[in-house]
Design a protein around this motif. Structure first.
Motif, PDB file in Angstrom:
ATOM      1  N   LEU A  82       0.831  -1.200   0.000  1.00  0.00           N
ATOM      2  CA  LEU A  82       0.000   0.000   0.000  1.00  0.00           C
ATOM      3  C   LEU A  82       0.870   1.257   0.000  1.00  0.00           C
ATOM      4  N   VAL A  83       0.717   2.077  -1.023  1.00  0.00           N
ATOM      5  CA  VAL A  83       1.455   3.333  -1.151  1.00  0.00           C
ATOM      6  C   VAL A  83       0.599   4.438  -0.545  1.00  0.00           C
ATOM      7  N   VAL A  84       1.034   4.957   0.627  1.00  0.00           N
ATOM      8  CA  VAL A  84       0.204   5.899   1.376  1.00  0.00           C
ATOM      9  C   VAL A  84       0.813   7.295   1.426  1.00  0.00           C
ATOM     10  N   GLY A  85       2.140   7.397   1.615  1.00  0.00           N
ATOM     11  CA  GLY A  85       2.751   8.719   1.740  1.00  0.00           C
ATOM     12  C   GLY A  85       4.253   8.649   1.598  1.00  0.00           C
ATOM     13  N   PHE A  86       4.873   9.857   1.486  1.00  0.00           N
ATOM     14  CA  PHE A  86       6.301   9.906   1.163  1.00  0.00           C
ATOM     15  C   PHE A  86       7.089  10.920   1.994  1.00  0.00           C
ATOM     16  N   PRO A  87       6.939  11.000   3.311  1.00  0.00           N
ATOM     17  CA  PRO A  87       7.738  11.976   4.059  1.00  0.00           C
ATOM     18  C   PRO A  87       9.239  11.745   3.947  1.00  0.00           C
ATOM     19  N   ALA A  88       9.677  10.508   3.638  1.00  0.00           N
ATOM     20  CA  ALA A  88      11.105  10.234   3.455  1.00  0.00           C
ATOM     21  C   ALA A  88      11.525  10.315   1.994  1.00  0.00           C
ATOM     22  N   GLY A  89      10.610  10.704   1.107  1.00  0.00           N
ATOM     23  CA  GLY A  89      10.921  10.810  -0.309  1.00  0.00           C
ATOM     24  C   GLY A  89      10.157   9.791  -1.139  1.00  0.00           C
ATOM     25  N   ILE A  90      10.014  10.074  -2.424  1.00  0.00           N
ATOM     26  CA  ILE A  90       9.303   9.173  -3.334  1.00  0.00           C
ATOM     27  C   ILE A  90      10.260   8.078  -3.799  1.00  0.00           C
ATOM     28  N   PRO A  91       9.965   6.811  -3.503  1.00  0.00           N
ATOM     29  CA  PRO A  91      10.902   5.733  -3.837  1.00  0.00           C
ATOM     30  C   PRO A  91      10.762   5.256  -5.282  1.00  0.00           C
ATOM     31  N   SER A  92      11.795   4.569  -5.752  1.00  0.00           N
ATOM     32  CA  SER A  92      11.747   3.860  -7.033  1.00  0.00           C
ATOM     33  C   SER A  92      11.829   2.364  -6.719  1.00  0.00           C
ATOM     34  N   LEU A  93      10.746   1.657  -6.982  1.00  0.00           N
ATOM     35  CA  LEU A  93      10.695   0.236  -6.643  1.00  0.00           C
ATOM     36  C   LEU A  93      11.184  -0.618  -7.814  1.00  0.00           C
ATOM     37  N   PRO A  94      11.980  -1.651  -7.545  1.00  0.00           N
ATOM     38  CA  PRO A  94      12.378  -2.587  -8.601  1.00  0.00           C
ATOM     39  C   PRO A  94      11.206  -3.503  -8.956  1.00  0.00           C
ATOM     40  N   LEU A  95      10.602  -3.273 -10.097  1.00  0.00           N
ATOM     41  CA  LEU A  95       9.372  -3.980 -10.446  1.00  0.00           C
ATOM     42  C   LEU A  95       9.595  -5.468 -10.671  1.00  0.00           C
ATOM     43  N   ASN A  96      10.852  -5.906 -10.889  1.00  0.00           N
ATOM     44  CA  ASN A  96      11.085  -7.352 -11.023  1.00  0.00           C
ATOM     45  C   ASN A  96      10.700  -8.093  -9.751  1.00  0.00           C
ATOM     46  N   LEU A  97      10.801  -7.403  -8.600  1.00  0.00           N
ATOM     47  CA  LEU A  97      10.416  -8.051  -7.342  1.00  0.00           C
ATOM     48  C   LEU A  97       8.917  -8.305  -7.293  1.00  0.00           C
ATOM     49  N   THR A  98       8.142  -7.391  -7.835  1.00  0.00           N
ATOM     50  CA  THR A  98       6.688  -7.599  -7.842  1.00  0.00           C
ATOM     51  C   THR A  98       6.323  -8.794  -8.712  1.00  0.00           C
ATOM     52  N   LEU A  99       7.078  -9.012  -9.788  1.00  0.00           N
ATOM     53  CA  LEU A  99       6.843 -10.183 -10.641  1.00  0.00           C
ATOM     54  C   LEU A  99       7.216 -11.469  -9.908  1.00  0.00           C
ATOM     55  N   LEU A 100       8.403 -11.480  -9.292  1.00  0.00           N
ATOM     56  CA  LEU A 100       8.898 -12.706  -8.653  1.00  0.00           C
ATOM     57  C   LEU A 100       8.041 -13.129  -7.468  1.00  0.00           C
ATOM     58  N   LYS A 101       7.440 -12.151  -6.782  1.00  0.00           N
ATOM     59  CA  LYS A 101       6.638 -12.446  -5.599  1.00  0.00           C
ATOM     60  C   LYS A 101       5.139 -12.369  -5.870  1.00  0.00           C
ATOM     61  N   SER A 102       4.760 -12.021  -7.098  1.00  0.00           N
ATOM     62  CA  SER A 102       3.362 -11.803  -7.452  1.00  0.00           C
ATOM     63  C   SER A 102       2.720 -10.772  -6.511  1.00  0.00           C
ATOM     64  N   VAL A 103       3.471  -9.708  -6.249  1.00  0.00           N
ATOM     65  CA  VAL A 103       3.037  -8.653  -5.331  1.00  0.00           C
ATOM     66  C   VAL A 103       2.304  -7.558  -6.099  1.00  0.00           C
ATOM     67  N   SER A 104       1.235  -7.045  -5.514  1.00  0.00           N
ATOM     68  CA  SER A 104       0.497  -5.913  -6.077  1.00  0.00           C
ATOM     69  C   SER A 104       0.921  -4.636  -5.356  1.00  0.00           C
ATOM     70  N   VAL A 105       1.269  -3.603  -6.118  1.00  0.00           N
ATOM     71  CA  VAL A 105       1.558  -2.284  -5.560  1.00  0.00           C
ATOM     72  C   VAL A 105       0.306  -1.433  -5.756  1.00  0.00           C
ATOM     73  N   ILE A 106      -0.269  -0.953  -4.657  1.00  0.00           N
ATOM     74  CA  ILE A 106      -1.602  -0.356  -4.685  1.00  0.00           C
ATOM     75  C   ILE A 106      -1.561   1.065  -4.135  1.00  0.00           C
ATOM     76  N   GLY A 107      -2.003   2.020  -4.943  1.00  0.00           N
ATOM     77  CA  GLY A 107      -2.072   3.401  -4.492  1.00  0.00           C
ATOM     78  C   GLY A 107      -3.269   3.644  -3.582  1.00  0.00           C
ATOM     79  N   VAL A 108      -3.076   4.543  -2.626  1.00  0.00           N
ATOM     80  CA  VAL A 108      -4.136   4.883  -1.670  1.00  0.00           C
ATOM     81  C   VAL A 108      -4.348   6.398  -1.709  1.00  0.00           C
ATOM     82  N   PHE A 109      -5.392   6.850  -2.389  1.00  0.00           N
ATOM     83  CA  PHE A 109      -5.740   8.278  -2.469  1.00  0.00           C
ATOM     84  C   PHE A 109      -7.145   8.414  -1.899  1.00  0.00           C
ATOM     85  N   TRP A 110      -7.208   8.514  -0.583  1.00  0.00           N
ATOM     86  CA  TRP A 110      -8.496   8.483   0.121  1.00  0.00           C
ATOM     87  C   TRP A 110      -9.391   9.650  -0.282  1.00  0.00           C
ATOM     88  N   GLY A 111      -8.812  10.853  -0.390  1.00  0.00           N
ATOM     89  CA  GLY A 111      -9.629  12.023  -0.708  1.00  0.00           C
ATOM     90  C   GLY A 111     -10.374  11.869  -2.015  1.00  0.00           C
TER      91      GLY A 111
END
Length: 333
Positions: free
Chosen positions: A243-272
């Motif tokens: 869950l991508v919620v906020g970035f007080p430490a900065g906006i990261p760059s994720l290695p998308l190969n990890l999402t493939l290898l783990k079948s992980v979903s990266v999900i944005g959270v924009f409540w407003g």
């Protein structure tokens, strides 16, 4: 009335307190005598023109308020003068009186203080939408919360436990981890502050994996970003939800190969935006949160309060990541 105003882009030190005209309710509106204002991370961004929305200046920050209905506009039904209510205008709340659309106000429970009410909707609303609607968190799953002592993070810890998950709280100091454990987290760890090289990130990923268990986290709630994101992603289980919620430490760059290898979903959270797009879903979530509050499963923790004239200091304290739970500005008596 007094109002805290942003007249030029900049940090909390640029805010001024001035007298402005009192609002009068238009048809369909109510005017709230503001008693308390919750301070949230978007307040630190919006005054610097770094938020998704850029109001025309001068404007007042302050995204959520609690108070008493002072006046009712033509055609308003279901809201009366004297009602204790919560409102989430997005900005404009650091004032003594505020006009909002009547259909957007939320009645306050009898037992709830104004400070608690001003600390509830944005943090718990964001975290409940994230965990319930976006991640579909299930009982028995493992939830890793980054920034677990902040407003949304603390809410995620409490809600994760209320939803039956095993919660691992990660934060930057021992005091913050202890705070999260007192909220109900099952385990906790302290992560380093500041930039991390690849070796430090790898070490942190191992600590996340150790804390979450052999299989890793089913859900990561990331309200921090920066160099903490990749280690958390590496520590996730198969079919995990990040869950991508906020970035007080900065906006990261994720290695998308990890999402493939783990079948992980990266999900944005924009409540407003979700509130605007699905008001019925939002109303249902609010009703469920109020029920959880009534049952004692959640309780906003207000660590610091500031008077209206010190609103800039309140926003600065949040921006410096000093908060344990929520910071609230009190207005009036």
């Amino acid at each position: 009335m007094r109002a805290v105003l942003s007249k030029t882009p900049g940090g909390p030190e640029t805010l001024v307190v001035e007298d402005v005209l009192d609002p009068t309710p238009k048809p369909g509106e109510v005017v709230i005598e503001v008693k308390a204002v919750g301070i949230n991370y978007p307040d630190t961004l919006i005054i610097e023109d770094r938020y998704q929305f850029r109001p025309e200046r001068p404007f007042s920050p302050g995204a959520e308020v609690a108070g008493v209905v002072e006046a009712v506009g033509e055609g308003v039904k279901g809201v009366a003068k004297g009602d204790r209510v919560i409102a989430v205008p997005g900005w404009g709340g650091l004032v003594e009186r505020l006009a909002v659309r009547a259909e957007t106000v939320i009645p306050m429970p009898e037992a709830m203080s104004f400070e608690e009410a001003a600390a509830l909707i944005m943090t718990y609303g964001t975290s409940y939408y994230a965990l319930k609607d976006r991640a579909q968190l299930k009982a028995g799953e493992t939830l890793l919360v980054l920034g677990a002592a902040g407003g949304v993070g603390a809410a995620a810890v409490e809600l994760g436990k209320a939803m039956g998950a095993r919660v691992v709280a990660a934060a930057s100091t021992n005091d913050k981890v202890e705070f999260a454990l007192a909220l109900g987290a099952d385990n906790g760890l302290i992560y380093p502050t500041g930039p991390m090289d690849k070796a430090a990130q790898k070490e942190l990923s191992g600590e996340f994996k150790l804390a979450t268990g052999r299989d890793g986290a089913d859900v990561v709630y990331d309200a921090v970003g920066g160099d903490y994101a990749e280690p958390a992603l590496r520590a996730m289980d198969w079919n995990g939800r990040y869950l991508v919620v906020g970035f007080p430490a900065g906006i990261p760059s994720l290695p998308l190969n990890l999402t493939l290898l783990k079948s992980v979903s990266v999900i944005g959270v924009f409540w407003g935006a979700a509130v605007a797009r699905d008001p019925k879903g939002h109303a249902a979530n609010m009703a469920e949160l109020m029920q959880m509050y009534a049952e004692g499963k959640i309780k906003p923790r207000v660590s610091k309060t500031f008077p209206l004239e010190k609103a800039g200091a309140a926003i600065a304290a949040l921006g410096d990541r000093q908060a344990l739970g929520k910071i609230v500005v009190t207005v009036g008596d």
